[in-house]
Design a protein around this motif. Structure first.
Motif, PDB file in Angstrom:
ATOM      1  N   ARG A 197      -0.439   7.598  -4.814  1.00 55.20           N
ATOM      2  CA  ARG A 197       0.744   6.808  -5.178  1.00 55.20           C
ATOM      3  C   ARG A 197       1.372   7.284  -6.477  1.00 55.20           C
ATOM      4  NH1 ARG A 197      -1.166   0.739  -4.523  1.00 55.20           N
ATOM      5  NH2 ARG A 197       0.977   0.339  -5.143  1.00 55.20           N
ATOM      6  N   GLU A 245      -6.114   6.447  -3.098  1.00 57.86           N
ATOM      7  CA  GLU A 245      -4.843   5.737  -2.917  1.00 57.86           C
ATOM      8  C   GLU A 245      -4.036   5.711  -4.208  1.00 57.86           C
ATOM      9  OE1 GLU A 245      -6.019   1.932  -1.383  1.00 57.86           O
ATOM     10  OE2 GLU A 245      -6.339   2.725   0.640  1.00 57.86           O
ATOM     11  N   VAL A 273       0.834  -1.204   0.000  1.00 55.15           N
ATOM     12  CA  VAL A 273       0.000   0.000   0.000  1.00 55.15           C
ATOM     13  C   VAL A 273       0.860   1.243   0.000  1.00 55.15           C
ATOM     14  CG1 VAL A 273      -1.701   1.297   1.334  1.00 55.15           C
ATOM     15  CG2 VAL A 273      -1.944  -1.171   1.096  1.00 55.15           C
ATOM     16  N   LYS A 293     -11.994   5.658  -1.932  1.00 57.76           N
ATOM     17  CA  LYS A 293     -10.759   5.312  -1.216  1.00 57.76           C
ATOM     18  C   LYS A 293      -9.730   4.715  -2.174  1.00 57.76           C
ATOM     19  CE  LYS A 293      -8.888   2.827   2.682  1.00 57.76           C
ATOM     20  NZ  LYS A 293      -9.087   1.908   3.764  1.00 57.76           N
ATOM     21  N   ARG A 294     -10.168   3.810  -3.045  1.00 57.97           N
ATOM     22  CA  ARG A 294      -9.244   3.211  -4.013  1.00 57.97           C
ATOM     23  C   ARG A 294      -8.689   4.272  -4.962  1.00 57.97           C
ATOM     24  NH1 ARG A 294     -13.340  -0.522  -3.752  1.00 57.97           N
ATOM     25  NH2 ARG A 294     -14.220   0.076  -5.746  1.00 57.97           N
ATOM     26  N   THR A 306     -11.079   9.788   2.760  1.00 57.07           N
ATOM     27  CA  THR A 306      -9.902  10.106   1.945  1.00 57.07           C
ATOM     28  C   THR A 306     -10.124  11.309   1.025  1.00 57.07           C
ATOM     29  OG1 THR A 306     -10.574   8.562   0.223  1.00 57.07           O
ATOM     30  CG2 THR A 306      -9.125   7.702   1.955  1.00 57.07           C
TER      31      THR A 306
END
Length: 125
Positions: free
Chosen positions: A68, A64, A6, A60-61, A102
């Motif tokens: 990243r 993330e 993660v 949320k995905r 998020t």
């Protein structure tokens, strides 16, 4: 997926976009400037309807993945930023209360979009 995966960062991305998408019957324009992508909805109601149609947990995905890759998405209504996701987001208590931990929710942007919507409605009359 373990916690170590993660935290892995991908190569930073730069996006060049100029397109129109349709979500939940509402069209939104998508533009970008390098690492910042703007999704522009014509109305607050259209933006809310689009977000409600997303599968559970997808915000949320998305956040993330954006973090990243060092990308930030600004969701705008009537030229006002109402929410931010990804690397540049700073979620707070309101985000937690709304169940989108998020995503940064910008109350001042929402208020500005509402004011501009009311002004446009009055002008149309």
């Amino acid at each position: 997926m373990s916690d170590s995966h993660v935290d892995e960062r991908f190569t930073p991305l730069s996006v060049d976009a100029d397109l129109t998408i349709e979500v939940a019957g509402t069209q939104a324009d998508v533009r970008s400037i390098g690492e910042r992508v703007f999704v522009m909805f014509p109305s607050l109601l259209g933006a809310v309807q689009a977000f409600r149609r997303l599968p559970g947990g997808s915000e949320k995905r998305l956040s993330e993945l954006l973090s990243r890759t060092d990308l930030t998405v600004e969701f705008r209504v009537r030229d006002r930023t109402v929410a931010v996701s990804g690397a540049g987001a700073r979620p707070g208590l309101l985000s937690e209360l709304l169940g989108v931990e998020t995503v940064e929710i910008r109350v001042s942007g929402i208020a500005g979009a509402v004011r501009r919507g009311v002004a446009a409605a009055i002008e149309a009359i």
